[in-house]
Design an enzyme around this catalytic site. Sequence first.
Site, PDB file in Angstrom:
ATOM      1  N   ALA A 298     -21.892   1.580 -30.175  1.00 25.48           N
ATOM      2  CA  ALA A 298     -22.721   2.647 -30.712  1.00 25.48           C
ATOM      3  C   ALA A 298     -22.771   3.729 -29.632  1.00 25.48           C
ATOM      4  O   ALA A 298     -22.639   3.431 -28.442  1.00 25.48           O
ATOM      5  CB  ALA A 298     -24.110   2.113 -31.006  1.00 25.48           C
TER       6      ALA A 298
ATOM      7  N   GLY B 255     -21.707  -2.432 -30.469  1.00 27.86           N
ATOM      8  CA  GLY B 255     -21.587  -2.287 -31.921  1.00 27.86           C
ATOM      9  C   GLY B 255     -20.147  -2.417 -32.406  1.00 27.86           C
ATOM     10  O   GLY B 255     -19.909  -2.812 -33.560  1.00 27.86           O
TER      11      GLY B 255
ATOM     12  N   GLU C 266     -24.931  -4.631 -24.100  1.00 32.71           N
ATOM     13  CA  GLU C 266     -26.230  -3.988 -24.356  1.00 32.71           C
ATOM     14  C   GLU C 266     -27.275  -4.308 -23.292  1.00 32.71           C
ATOM     15  O   GLU C 266     -28.126  -3.484 -22.982  1.00 32.71           O
ATOM     16  CB  GLU C 266     -26.772  -4.415 -25.737  1.00 32.71           C
TER      17      GLU C 266
HETATM   18  N1  DAK Z   1     -21.232   5.897 -26.227  1.00 37.11           N
HETATM   19  C1  DAK Z   1     -21.023   7.193 -25.949  1.00 37.11           C
HETATM   20  N2  DAK Z   1     -19.962   7.650 -25.271  1.00 37.11           N
HETATM   21  C2  DAK Z   1     -19.071   6.743 -24.851  1.00 37.11           C
HETATM   22  C3  DAK Z   1     -19.227   5.358 -25.109  1.00 37.11           C
HETATM   23  C4  DAK Z   1     -20.371   4.944 -25.847  1.00 37.11           C
HETATM   24  N3  DAK Z   1     -20.606   3.670 -26.197  1.00 37.11           N
HETATM   25  N4  DAK Z   1     -18.188   4.711 -24.553  1.00 37.11           N
HETATM   26  C5  DAK Z   1     -17.421   5.659 -23.988  1.00 37.11           C
HETATM   27  N5  DAK Z   1     -17.943   6.877 -24.167  1.00 37.11           N
HETATM   28  C6  DAK Z   1     -17.410   8.151 -23.714  1.00 37.11           C
HETATM   29  C7  DAK Z   1     -17.701   8.401 -22.243  1.00 37.11           C
HETATM   30  O1  DAK Z   1     -19.002   8.877 -22.073  1.00 37.11           O
HETATM   31  C8  DAK Z   1     -16.628   9.417 -21.913  1.00 37.11           C
HETATM   32  O2  DAK Z   1     -17.006  10.670 -22.402  1.00 37.11           O
HETATM   33  P1  DAK Z   1     -17.370  11.901 -21.402  1.00 37.11           P
HETATM   34  O3  DAK Z   1     -18.555  11.436 -20.643  1.00 37.11           O
HETATM   35  O4  DAK Z   1     -16.151  12.059 -20.548  1.00 37.11           O
HETATM   36  O5  DAK Z   1     -17.648  13.026 -22.323  1.00 37.11           O
HETATM   37  C9  DAK Z   1     -15.459   8.971 -22.742  1.00 37.11           C
HETATM   38  O6  DAK Z   1     -15.991   8.158 -23.777  1.00 37.11           O
HETATM   39  C10 DAK Z   1     -14.454   8.147 -21.972  1.00 37.11           C
HETATM   40  O7  DAK Z   1     -15.145   7.073 -21.371  1.00 37.11           O
HETATM   41  P2  DAK Z   1     -15.021   6.736 -19.809  1.00 37.11           P
HETATM   42  O8  DAK Z   1     -14.705   7.937 -19.018  1.00 37.11           O
HETATM   43  O9  DAK Z   1     -16.238   5.972 -19.428  1.00 37.11           O
HETATM   44  O10 DAK Z   1     -13.729   5.776 -19.824  1.00 37.11           O
HETATM   45  P3  DAK Z   1     -13.392   4.597 -18.815  1.00 37.11           P
HETATM   46  O11 DAK Z   1     -12.008   4.183 -19.149  1.00 37.11           O
HETATM   47  O12 DAK Z   1     -13.715   4.959 -17.412  1.00 37.11           O
HETATM   48  O13 DAK Z   1     -14.387   3.401 -19.234  1.00 37.11           O
HETATM   49  C11 DAK Z   1     -15.564   1.953 -20.812  1.00 37.11           C
HETATM   50  C12 DAK Z   1     -14.285   2.810 -20.494  1.00 37.11           C
HETATM   51  C13 DAK Z   1     -15.442   1.460 -22.248  1.00 37.11           C
HETATM   52  C14 DAK Z   1     -15.576   0.732 -19.867  1.00 37.11           C
HETATM   53  C15 DAK Z   1     -16.807   2.835 -20.583  1.00 37.11           C
HETATM   54  O14 DAK Z   1     -16.655   4.055 -21.304  1.00 37.11           O
HETATM   55  C16 DAK Z   1     -18.060   2.159 -21.047  1.00 37.11           C
HETATM   56  O15 DAK Z   1     -18.599   1.290 -20.365  1.00 37.11           O
HETATM   57  N6  DAK Z   1     -18.579   2.616 -22.184  1.00 37.11           N
HETATM   58  C17 DAK Z   1     -19.816   2.120 -22.718  1.00 37.11           C
HETATM   59  C18 DAK Z   1     -19.575   0.798 -23.418  1.00 37.11           C
HETATM   60  C19 DAK Z   1     -20.842   0.209 -23.929  1.00 37.11           C
HETATM   61  O16 DAK Z   1     -21.812  -0.022 -23.182  1.00 37.11           O
HETATM   62  N7  DAK Z   1     -20.883  -0.066 -25.246  1.00 37.11           N
HETATM   63  C20 DAK Z   1     -22.015  -0.610 -25.894  1.00 37.11           C
HETATM   64  C21 DAK Z   1     -22.897   0.495 -26.354  1.00 37.11           C
HETATM   65  S1  DAK Z   1     -24.455  -0.144 -26.874  1.00 37.11           S
HETATM   66  C22 DAK Z   1     -29.282  -1.167 -32.349  1.00 37.11           C
HETATM   67  C23 DAK Z   1     -28.206  -0.596 -32.943  1.00 37.11           C
HETATM   68  C24 DAK Z   1     -26.973  -0.628 -32.329  1.00 37.11           C
HETATM   69  C25 DAK Z   1     -26.820  -1.186 -31.089  1.00 37.11           C
HETATM   70  C26 DAK Z   1     -27.913  -1.751 -30.485  1.00 37.11           C
HETATM   71  C27 DAK Z   1     -29.144  -1.753 -31.101  1.00 37.11           C
HETATM   72  N8  DAK Z   1     -30.580  -1.094 -32.944  1.00 37.11           N
HETATM   73  C28 DAK Z   1     -31.049   0.158 -33.294  1.00 37.11           C
HETATM   74  C29 DAK Z   1     -31.224  -2.273 -33.424  1.00 37.11           C
HETATM   75  C30 DAK Z   1     -25.563  -1.120 -30.444  1.00 37.11           C
HETATM   76  C31 DAK Z   1     -25.499  -0.868 -29.135  1.00 37.11           C
HETATM   77  C32 DAK Z   1     -24.248  -0.566 -28.486  1.00 37.11           C
HETATM   78  O17 DAK Z   1     -23.167  -0.594 -29.022  1.00 37.11           O
END
Ligand code: DAK
Length: 257
Positions: free
Chosen positions: A63, A108, A131
Amino acid sequence: MSIDVERDGGIATVTVNRPDALNALDLEHAQELLERLEGLAAEEETRVVVLTGSGDKAFIAGADIKYMQGLGVLEARRWGELGHACGQLLETMPKPTIASINGYALGGGLELALACDLRLAASTAKLGQPEIDLGILPGWGGSIRLARTTTLGFAKALIFTGRPVDAAEALEHGLVNAVFEPGELMEKTRELAEGLAAKSPLALAYAKEATNHALQGPHRTNLETEARLFALMFSSEDQKEGMAAFVEKREPRFTGS
Ligand code: DAK
């Protein structure tokens, strides 16, 4: 623009197309994904749905954290419901759904892959529920489906630590069904989807309904459901065709009637 749907024969491929954000889902993309899935669930010509991400780096990196950052409690509740609705459709639409995991499947993103019936991954994919490091917990079904798909112990390890696993470790724990070289993933996904599209859509829909009961509800009721669905197939042309084809030593041609 953002969620592409490509149809080829009975196969619909849904591609989350937001590579600049590693296909992370914000409100607009998640709403569009839901609309696309609703359409495909109801579309008779579509026999199999494939979910994937654009580019070679990410399936869906989760997400959108930037979108979620400012949410209040009620908005977060609605956001959770939106993801749940997508997962529910992937899990229960009366046709097989396949996640073709071509890179990061995080948060997500992994939760949507878990809602699919089958998961194929590129050897370069990374899967996880990070998360916990954002101060939240999985909110799109991950805390339930990860344990159901793998084991409770493995699910807790991934969810509590936030540690991503590579495709080989995912395969070892049954989190994905198979792993392929990145260049082969789409072709292998297609092969699987084509194979499923040639089967009886009716038998597949009932098989999906019956197996979805496997890990929930009373055992006896589930067996009765299986018996009911099995018997129902004997009112279909597909059962007659499948058995006639076997006896006549030819390939069956299923019509879904
Ligand atoms: N959200 C927003 N932007 C993201 C993103 C994300 N999840 N993942 C990557 N990006 C964006 C980065 O911000 C960057 O954009 P700029 O900042 O340059 O504009 C671009 O994509 C490229 O990413 P990186 O520069 O970070 O690329 P790297 O190769 O260095 O790293 C990575 C890749 C996948 C390891 C890293 O981007 C990363 O750690 N991303 C976050 C992954 C993450 O934490 N995903 C889980 C998100 S939490 C709920 C509903 C839903 C959910 C929970 C509760 N309720 C309401 C009940 C769900 C939660 C989630 O999914």
